[in-house]
Design a protein around this motif. Structure first.
Motif, mmCIF file in Angstrom:
data_model
loop_
_atom_site.group_PDB
_atom_site.id
_atom_site.type_symbol
_atom_site.label_atom_id
_atom_site.label_comp_id
_atom_site.label_asym_id
_atom_site.label_seq_id
_atom_site.Cartn_x
_atom_site.Cartn_y
_atom_site.Cartn_z
ATOM 1 N N SER A 1 5.207 7.681 -0.560
ATOM 2 C CA SER A 1 3.247 7.852 -0.374
ATOM 3 C C SER A 1 3.019 6.973 -0.253
ATOM 4 O O SER A 1 3.803 5.911 0.203
ATOM 5 C CB SER A 1 3.298 8.384 -1.923
ATOM 6 N N GLY A 2 2.068 6.830 0.143
ATOM 7 C CA GLY A 2 1.082 6.245 0.435
ATOM 8 C C GLY A 2 1.398 5.703 2.771
ATOM 9 O O GLY A 2 1.846 6.052 3.026
ATOM 10 N N ARG A 3 1.026 4.598 2.877
ATOM 11 C CA ARG A 3 0.865 3.981 3.967
ATOM 12 C C ARG A 3 2.775 4.058 4.236
ATOM 13 O O ARG A 3 2.824 4.192 5.912
ATOM 14 C CB ARG A 3 1.280 2.236 3.971
ATOM 15 N N GLU B 1 8.214 0.412 10.154
ATOM 16 C CA GLU B 1 8.555 -0.207 9.586
ATOM 17 C C GLU B 1 8.515 -0.784 8.110
ATOM 18 O O GLU B 1 8.856 -1.257 7.346
ATOM 19 C CB GLU B 1 7.467 -1.851 9.981
ATOM 20 N N VAL B 2 7.072 -0.375 7.340
ATOM 21 C CA VAL B 2 6.978 -0.503 5.870
ATOM 22 C C VAL B 2 8.120 0.699 5.217
ATOM 23 O O VAL B 2 8.845 0.031 3.809
ATOM 24 C CB VAL B 2 5.436 0.099 5.396
ATOM 25 N N GLU C 1 0.945 -1.176 0.027
ATOM 26 C CA GLU C 1 -0.036 0.056 -0.082
ATOM 27 C C GLU C 1 1.203 1.546 0.022
ATOM 28 O O GLU C 1 0.486 2.175 0.788
ATOM 29 C CB GLU C 1 -1.116 0.193 0.667
ATOM 30 N N SER C 2 1.809 1.844 -0.576
ATOM 31 C CA SER C 2 2.701 2.101 -0.744
ATOM 32 C C SER C 2 3.625 2.434 -1.701
ATOM 33 O O SER C 2 3.402 2.253 -2.683
ATOM 34 C CB SER C 2 4.240 2.116 0.773
ATOM 35 N N ALA C 3 3.895 3.961 -2.465
ATOM 36 C CA ALA C 3 5.280 3.743 -3.495
ATOM 37 C C ALA C 3 6.035 4.607 -3.284
ATOM 38 O O ALA C 3 6.302 5.460 -2.564
ATOM 39 C CB ALA C 3 3.693 4.300 -4.723
ATOM 40 N N LEU C 4 7.241 4.040 -4.057
ATOM 41 C CA LEU C 4 8.485 4.814 -3.813
ATOM 42 C C LEU C 4 8.645 5.156 -5.206
ATOM 43 O O LEU C 4 9.308 4.760 -6.316
ATOM 44 C CB LEU C 4 9.387 4.011 -3.179
ATOM 45 N N GLN C 5 8.745 5.866 -5.268
ATOM 46 C CA GLN C 5 9.254 7.723 -6.915
ATOM 47 C C GLN C 5 10.530 7.190 -7.056
ATOM 48 O O GLN C 5 10.907 8.012 -6.285
ATOM 49 C CB GLN C 5 8.244 8.442 -7.319
ATOM 50 N N VAL C 6 11.466 6.843 -7.948
ATOM 51 C CA VAL C 6 12.574 7.212 -7.797
ATOM 52 C C VAL C 6 13.705 7.449 -9.623
ATOM 53 O O VAL C 6 12.911 7.391 -10.423
ATOM 54 C CB VAL C 6 14.089 6.588 -7.502
#
Length: 234
Positions: free
Chosen positions: A162-164, A170-171, A85-90
């Motif tokens: 972004s997101g959780r 932890e996430v 439920e999360s996003a990492l944009q690079v």
């Protein structure tokens, strides 16, 4: 009155200019190599783990990740890792030889968030100073977002969580681990500061797509989806 004349600087020969450039690159790598963790420059020694080769960036992958690609027109300029439920944009950008650009970019990001009606404040994070923001969302409450930046040798890596994971430590630790293991391949070609380092599909994915376009019956080997087009920082 006695006049003092300075000596004229001797012009460098082409060979001397090349040697000076190579020396500068070696010194940059040596300065960067004192870091205990990445993201890494491709010329540095770095940990071994599974990574997908995107040309200008080698992105760590895991069975629990979903990966999308960001495009500006038809050019691939960034990647998004979806996890829990999360996003990492690079995104990776060119930077000057002798100075980083994260301070400048951070100010531009903060101004942009505030102009859109959100809030942004600086705080200390695992990669140094980062930007903790509340970004307005369409038809909903503001969403928490973390902006992280790392200045490398002649490149700059921008990460957005972004997101959780923006609130769940932890996430977030999993996605921060992805950032630490990214390898940036800057290349030797001249690039303007803040110019996006171009990415590309890995060879196996390109070959599969070419065979499919040619009418061949081959499995889809690409784990990527096309993400939203983005506006570049300038």
């Amino acid at each position: 009155m006695r006049k003092v004349f300075g000596r004229r600087r001797r012009e460098e020969s082409p060979a001397e200019a090349v040697e000076a450039e190579q020396t500068e690159q070696v010194e940059q790598v040596e300065r960067a190599s004192v870091r205990e963790s990445g993201p890494w420059d491709s010329e540095e020694s770095h940990s071994e783990r599974e990574r997908v080769d995107l040309g200008g960036m080698r992105l760590p992958v895991d069975p629990g990740f979903e990966v999308q690609l960001n495009l500006a027109g038809e050019q691939i300029v960034g990647a998004v890792v979806m996890f829990n439920e999360s996003a990492l944009q690079v995104h990776a950008f060119a930077a000057p030889k002798r100075s980083g650009i994260w301070d400048e970019v951070r100010g531009e990001l903060a101004e942009g968030v505030k102009s859109a009606g959100g809030t942004a404040e600086e705080r200390e994070g695992p990669f140094g100073i980062e930007l903790s923001a509340q970004v307005p969302a369409d038809g909903g409450a503001p969403q928490p977002v973390r902006y992280l930046g790392v200045d490398g040798p002649r490149w700059f890596l921008r990460a957005v969580i972004s997101g959780r994971a923006a609130l769940d430590a932890e996430v977030a630790a999993t996605l921060e681990g992805v950032i630490r293991d990214i390898v940036v391949v800057r290349g030797d070609e001249p690039m303007a500061p803040k110019e996006a380092i171009e990415l590309r599909l890995p060879p196996e994915a390109r070959n599969a797509m070419e065979q499919q376009e040619a009418g061949g019956d081959v499995p889809d080997l690409s784990p990527f989806e096309r993400g939203p087009e983005i506006a570049e920082i300038r």
